[in-house]
Design a protein around this motif. Structure first.
Motif, PDB file in Angstrom:
ATOM      1  N   ILE A   1     -13.487 -46.289  46.686  1.00  0.00           N
ATOM      2  CA  ILE A   1     -12.431 -45.639  47.479  1.00  0.00           C
ATOM      3  C   ILE A   1     -12.702 -45.851  48.971  1.00  0.00           C
ATOM      4  O   ILE A   1     -11.792 -46.152  49.752  1.00  0.00           O
ATOM      5  CB  ILE A   1     -12.361 -44.134  47.107  1.00  0.00           C
ATOM      6  CG1 ILE A   1     -11.727 -43.990  45.712  1.00  0.00           C
ATOM      7  CG2 ILE A   1     -11.614 -43.327  48.152  1.00  0.00           C
ATOM      8  CD1 ILE A   1     -11.772 -42.596  45.122  1.00  0.00           C
ATOM      9  N   VAL A   2     -13.951 -45.730  49.368  1.00  0.00           N
ATOM     10  CA  VAL A   2     -14.304 -45.943  50.780  1.00  0.00           C
ATOM     11  C   VAL A   2     -14.137 -47.428  51.130  1.00  0.00           C
ATOM     12  O   VAL A   2     -13.623 -47.773  52.197  1.00  0.00           O
ATOM     13  CB  VAL A   2     -15.729 -45.419  51.067  1.00  0.00           C
ATOM     14  CG1 VAL A   2     -16.229 -45.888  52.427  1.00  0.00           C
ATOM     15  CG2 VAL A   2     -15.726 -43.890  50.996  1.00  0.00           C
ATOM     16  N   ALA A   3     -14.515 -48.287  50.208  1.00  0.00           N
ATOM     17  CA  ALA A   3     -14.343 -49.731  50.466  1.00  0.00           C
ATOM     18  C   ALA A   3     -12.855 -50.063  50.653  1.00  0.00           C
ATOM     19  O   ALA A   3     -12.508 -51.011  51.358  1.00  0.00           O
ATOM     20  CB  ALA A   3     -14.942 -50.542  49.328  1.00  0.00           C
ATOM     21  N   ALA A   4     -11.991 -49.244  50.048  1.00  0.00           N
ATOM     22  CA  ALA A   4     -10.543 -49.482  50.199  1.00  0.00           C
ATOM     23  C   ALA A   4     -10.050 -49.094  51.590  1.00  0.00           C
ATOM     24  O   ALA A   4      -8.919 -49.424  51.958  1.00  0.00           O
ATOM     25  CB  ALA A   4      -9.780 -48.696  49.130  1.00  0.00           C
ATOM     26  N   GLY A   5     -10.874 -48.359  52.349  1.00  0.00           N
ATOM     27  CA  GLY A   5     -10.480 -48.047  53.733  1.00  0.00           C
ATOM     28  C   GLY A   5     -10.544 -46.578  54.129  1.00  0.00           C
ATOM     29  O   GLY A   5     -10.301 -46.245  55.282  1.00  0.00           O
ATOM     30  N   ILE A   6     -10.862 -45.706  53.183  1.00  0.00           N
ATOM     31  CA  ILE A   6     -10.927 -44.262  53.494  1.00  0.00           C
ATOM     32  C   ILE A   6     -12.130 -43.975  54.396  1.00  0.00           C
ATOM     33  O   ILE A   6     -13.225 -44.488  54.148  1.00  0.00           O
ATOM     34  CB  ILE A   6     -11.028 -43.458  52.169  1.00  0.00           C
ATOM     35  CG1 ILE A   6      -9.726 -43.571  51.368  1.00  0.00           C
ATOM     36  CG2 ILE A   6     -11.410 -41.999  52.406  1.00  0.00           C
ATOM     37  CD1 ILE A   6      -8.500 -43.001  52.053  1.00  0.00           C
ATOM     38  N   ASN A   7     -11.929 -43.151  55.455  1.00  0.00           N
ATOM     39  CA  ASN A   7     -13.062 -42.848  56.338  1.00  0.00           C
ATOM     40  C   ASN A   7     -13.397 -41.359  56.434  1.00  0.00           C
ATOM     41  O   ASN A   7     -14.243 -40.960  57.235  1.00  0.00           O
ATOM     42  CB  ASN A   7     -12.856 -43.452  57.738  1.00  0.00           C
ATOM     43  CG  ASN A   7     -11.630 -42.862  58.439  1.00  0.00           C
ATOM     44  OD1 ASN A   7     -11.138 -41.802  58.070  1.00  0.00           O
ATOM     45  ND2 ASN A   7     -11.140 -43.563  59.450  1.00  0.00           N
ATOM     46  N   ARG A   8     -12.701 -40.522  55.646  1.00  0.00           N
ATOM     47  CA  ARG A   8     -13.070 -39.105  55.588  1.00  0.00           C
ATOM     48  C   ARG A   8     -12.846 -38.610  54.164  1.00  0.00           C
ATOM     49  O   ARG A   8     -11.792 -38.884  53.568  1.00  0.00           O
ATOM     50  CB  ARG A   8     -12.216 -38.269  56.546  1.00  0.00           C
ATOM     51  CG  ARG A   8     -12.617 -36.793  56.583  1.00  0.00           C
ATOM     52  CD  ARG A   8     -11.773 -36.006  57.585  1.00  0.00           C
ATOM     53  NE  ARG A   8     -12.266 -34.657  57.789  1.00  0.00           N
ATOM     54  CZ  ARG A   8     -11.904 -33.592  57.068  1.00  0.00           C
ATOM     55  NH1 ARG A   8     -11.031 -33.734  56.072  1.00  0.00           N
ATOM     56  NH2 ARG A   8     -12.403 -32.400  57.332  1.00  0.00           N
ATOM     57  N   LEU A   9     -13.822 -37.890  53.620  1.00  0.00           N
ATOM     58  CA  LEU A   9     -13.705 -37.379  52.251  1.00  0.00           C
ATOM     59  C   LEU A   9     -13.836 -35.862  52.252  1.00  0.00           C
ATOM     60  O   LEU A   9     -14.724 -35.309  52.916  1.00  0.00           O
ATOM     61  CB  LEU A   9     -14.798 -37.982  51.358  1.00  0.00           C
ATOM     62  CG  LEU A   9     -14.655 -39.471  51.037  1.00  0.00           C
ATOM     63  CD1 LEU A   9     -15.965 -40.036  50.467  1.00  0.00           C
ATOM     64  CD2 LEU A   9     -13.514 -39.708  50.036  1.00  0.00           C
ATOM     65  N   SER A  10     -12.959 -35.193  51.510  1.00  0.00           N
ATOM     66  CA  SER A  10     -13.102 -33.759  51.260  1.00  0.00           C
ATOM     67  C   SER A  10     -13.562 -33.622  49.821  1.00  0.00           C
ATOM     68  O   SER A  10     -12.844 -34.049  48.903  1.00  0.00           O
ATOM     69  CB  SER A  10     -11.771 -33.026  51.380  1.00  0.00           C
ATOM     70  OG  SER A  10     -11.197 -33.266  52.619  1.00  0.00           O
ATOM     71  N   VAL A  11     -14.730 -33.062  49.629  1.00  0.00           N
ATOM     72  CA  VAL A  11     -15.286 -32.964  48.282  1.00  0.00           C
ATOM     73  C   VAL A  11     -15.025 -31.561  47.731  1.00  0.00           C
ATOM     74  O   VAL A  11     -15.486 -30.560  48.298  1.00  0.00           O
ATOM     75  CB  VAL A  11     -16.801 -33.274  48.293  1.00  0.00           C
ATOM     76  CG1 VAL A  11     -17.374 -33.179  46.888  1.00  0.00           C
ATOM     77  CG2 VAL A  11     -17.050 -34.662  48.877  1.00  0.00           C
TER      78      VAL A  11
END
Ligand code: SF4
Length: 381
Positions: A112-122
């Motif tokens: 998911i991060v490799a797809a371009g996401i730069n912030r994650l809410s866990v």
């Protein structure tokens, strides 16, 4: 902020599928079948092109994947959505590209991060396995902590999300869970009080007497404890339920809602708002709720755009603006909508110590934060 500078523009993407439906959830969600995932992703792409015609050339300050469980999306589809958005609007240099991640999908976070996401809410929600089971979550505390660790190893901006004021939870239980998460040194924490919404499984349990929410004063004590522990851990309460280690860690996308920015909402049931009364009108739009209807709709010209009245716009801006620590700017509200707050209500709330006013700003006091919605409804024109 009393000039009419162009509002920032955000893009919200609603992914409505979840592996299972939690008994407290009243969002527009459907049990994942996977069958139409590709069709839904195609519909998101088609929908964006329709919105580009409405917004004209602007630049996106943020993109946010919410749901539902957007961490169930194929990474390739996330990349396609991000690439299309960038091609249609362009991204600001520091654009926030966020996604809400379910710990059950922690193995997918790297893609998911490799797809371009730069912030994650866990979505930790709790560190108590019995409580997680009761909340209907498909992960345990260990999985939640693993997901948090993975997320923090992948991106610099991560939020840990918790739910408190749960059935059977004591103040000491909450203190233990919150302290454990804060001890990890998280830079952003969202702590939401569990509310029992009509039509949910929890609402039926409440009716049957098998679910007993904590009394109001215990919930208030939990809120106060949250404020104290987060502050002591170096996180500022920049919004009623959101705490960040300085401005860089605040959610830029959510701030856009609270500060009355513009956002496009795509995906089943997503809402959007663009413009202001002063700029010719504030457009409101809600996409069809059911995925099949949304997919069919995305192939037709965009319809159902409504203009909020200036009064409706002002009411929304008061409700949202009071939630943030810096409060509501009256001069800005007047300039955008031609409406002001209710002066009489303001005088009485001031006397009761629930708000403070300085210059053009109105902010909730610590006490006022406990009654934020009530106060906002009183102040709204
Ligand atoms: S995972 Fe989130 S969106 Fe899905 S049902 Fe549970 S609470 Fe609702």
């Amino acid at each position: 902020m009393s000039t009419l500078a162009p509002a920032p523009l955000g893009l919200y993407i609603h992914w409505p599928y979840c592996a299972r439906i939690c008994p407290y959830c009243d969002f527009n969600v459907y049990k994942a079948k996977g069958a139409d995932s590709a069709a839904l992703a195609d519909a998101l792409i088609a929908d964006m092109a329709r919105w580009r015609a409405v917004t004209g050339p602007r630049t996106l300050a943020s993109i946010h994947f919410g749901g539902g469980t957007p961490s169930l999306m194929e990474a390739g589809d996330i990349a396609r959505v991000l690439e299309t958005a960038e091609a249609l609007w362009g991204l600001e240099a520091e654009a926030e590209l966020g996604l809400e991640a379910n710990p059950a999908e922690r193995a997918r976070l790297a893609d998911i991060v490799a797809a371009g996401i730069n912030r994650l809410s866990v979505g930790l929600q709790s560190l108590d396995d019995a409580a997680l089971a009761r909340l209907g979550r498909d992960h345990d505390a260990r999985a939640g902590l693993d997901a948090l660790e993975i997320a923090r190893s992948l991106v610099a901006r991560v939020s840990a999300d918790l739910i408190y004021a749960r059935h059977g939870q004591s103040l000491a239980d909450w203190e233990g869970e919150l302290s454990a998460v804060l001890a990890l040194g998280v830079d952003h924490l969202s702590a939401y009080q569990l509310t029992i919404e009509d039509g949910t499984a929890f609402a039926r349990q409440l009716q049957r007497g098998t679910l007993v929410p904590p009394p109001e004063d215990l919930a208030a004590d939990m809120f106060e404890l949250t404020q104290g522990l987060t502050r002591a851990a170096g996180l500022e309460a920049y919004e009623i339920s959101n705490h960040a280690r300085g401005p860089d860690h605040r959610s830029r996308h959510n701030r856009l809602y609270w500060t009355g920015g513009d956002w496009i909402g795509i995906g089943p049931g997503a809402h959007g708002r663009i413009g202001s009364h002063a700029g010719g009108g504030r457009i409101a739009h809600a996409a069809p709720l059911r995925p099949a209807d949304y997919i069919a709709d995305s192939l037709r010209p965009l319809a159902g755009l409504q203009h909020l009245s200036a009064l409706e716009e002002a009411q929304e801006r008061v409700l949202m603006g009071l939630r943030i620590a810096e409060g509501l700017d009256r001069a800005h509200l007047r300039a955008l909508t031609g409406h002001d707050i209710d002066e009489e209500a303001a005088a009485s709330l001031l006397a009761d110590g629930l708000i403070v006013m300085d210059g053009s700003g109105i902010r909730l006091t610590r006490q006022g934060r406990l009654y934020a919605d009530r106060v906002a409804n009183m102040l709204a024109p």
